[in-house]
Write a protein that holds these residues in place. Structure first.
Motif: not given
Length: 415
Positions: A120-143
């Motif tokens: 579950f630690a590996l799964a949690g870190f995987g979700v964290a990586i995916g969530l970070t990538f999704a937030v970056v894409l969503t905020a692309a116009p601001l970036i």
């Protein structure tokens, strides 16, 4: 998650699942690191004896981690997970450690530390990586706007030069956020099921917990019935006997003035009514003393000590009123000890000492009688021990032949 997507995605559950998984990844990784260090250094240092202590610590390391996990589960699981371990009030460290090592739940908790720290630690870190990538894409116009006029390469091989060109990335980021929300929900559900399976009590352990609760409910019902009987006797039969005594007294005065020969009979009836009233008052006081309700344990024990045929020294120093259940058990423990001493011990003096330390009431009753008391021989002390056990306390009786007899009761006031 079975609701329409807009209801699930706009609710607080995705945030709770993310918080549960990310915090679990950190605690799981730290737990498995500590467990590995304890095991490795325990094996290395076992030749000098210190390693055995480390291996023992590694064995019971799952207990505090499981306690933390049961609290953390409240993020996503509304039904609390019960502690499977038996309560061991008053037990020493060695006895408590031995009991924990014999419990199957200790080994299940140790297995959960390994599973949560790896899977579950590996799964949690995987979700964290995916969530970070999704937030970056969503905020692309601001970036893009923040770093203009330079182009931004959010996706490998594709540069974004203006905020308008970043709108497709925002759409992809929103889809990725939704996928991360559902993935987090599924992983959180899997971890909750695993935690409930490994950290909750089995059927036989749950039966012990339920039995303890049913005993506590019976004790509460018994106390409520005791108080009802005391109130009915005090407000009903006792008042009628008082009225009867007064009526007989008036009749005795009238008959005495007229010189009637029945005066002696009425006088005798009045004396018997007084005796019945005295006995009823003693009975009511024995059922549940009003002074215990009004003034607390120290005043109630002082009152019963004054009525004891044996001189009793009372030293009860309590900084505050205790819970009703604790005061009741303590009072009747003193009552039973004084009664037994008066009937069987030939004691010439007694002492009652009570203190409150670290949230536990300790009550010690000592007499200088002949000793030889056997708690199992009667229902009195055994019943008091059972009532103390309901409150997670204990009653210890030391009564060697020749005396003295010492009754010690310990009850936690938080139970």
């Amino acid at each position: 998650m079975r609701q329409p997507p807009q209801r699930f995605l706009l609710s607080g559950w995705p945030w709770r699942a993310w918080a549960f998984l990310l915090s679990g990844a950190l605690t799981g990784l730290a737990s498995v690191a500590v467990l590995t260090a304890l095991a490795v250094f325990g094996v290395i240092l076992s030749v000098i004896g210190v390693g055995l202590v480390l291996l023992l610590a590694a064995t019971v390391f799952g207990i505090p981690v499981a306690a933390l996990e049961r609290r953390r589960l409240r993020l996503v699981e509304p039904v609390p997970v019960l502690d499977p371990h038996r309560s061991l009030p008053g037990a020493g460290r060695r006895a408590r450690l031995g009991a924990r090592l014999r419990e199957r739940s200790t080994w299940r908790e140790l297995g959960y530390v390994v599973v949560s720290g790896v899977v579950f630690a590996l799964a949690g870190f995987g979700v964290a990586i995916g969530l970070t990538f999704a937030v970056v894409l969503t905020a692309a116009p601001l970036i893009v706007r923040a770093v203009a006029p330079d182009s931004v390469m959010l996706i490998p091989g594709q540069a974004i030069e203006s905020p308008s060109h970043a709108l497709p990335a925002t759409a992809a980021g929103l889809v990725a956020l939704a996928l991360c929300a559902y993935a987090a929900g599924l992983l959180a559900g899997a971890q909750v099921r695993t935690a409930v399976f490994l950290l909750s009590p089995r059927d036989e352990e749950r039966q012990v917990v339920e039995l303890t609760r049913s005993r506590a409910r019976l004790a509460d019902a018994f106390e409520a019935e005791r108080r009802r009987i005391e109130r009915d006797l005090h407000d009903g039969a006792q008042q009628q006997l008082v009225a009867l005594t007064m009526t007989l007294g008036l009749a005795e005065l009238e008959l005495r003035e007229s010189g009637s020969p029945t005066t002696e009979l009425v006088s005798r009836a009045r004396g018997e009514a007084r005796l019945a009233l005295t006995q009823l008052r003693d009975l009511v006081r024995g059922i549940y003393p009003q002074v215990l309700t009004d003034h607390g344990l120290d005043a109630a024990v002082a009152e019963i000590a004054l009525r004891s045929p044996i001189p009793v020294g009372v030293d009860i120093d309590l900084p505050r009123r205790l819970p009703d259940a604790v005061e009741t058990v303590a009072y009747f423990t003193v009552t039973e000890a004084l009664t037994n001493a008066a009937k069987h011990s030939d004691a010439s003096e007694m002492s009652v000492v009570g203190r409150l330390r670290n949230g536990r009431l300790t009550l010690v009753i000592t007499d200088n009688g002949s000793g030889g008391a056997v708690p199992a021989a009667g229902a009195g002390l055994q019943g008091l021990a059972d009532r103390a056990a309901i409150l997670k306390g204990r009653l210890v009786v030391s009564s060697p032949v020749g005396g003295p007899t010492r009754v010690r009761m310990e009850v936690p006031c938080s139970a």
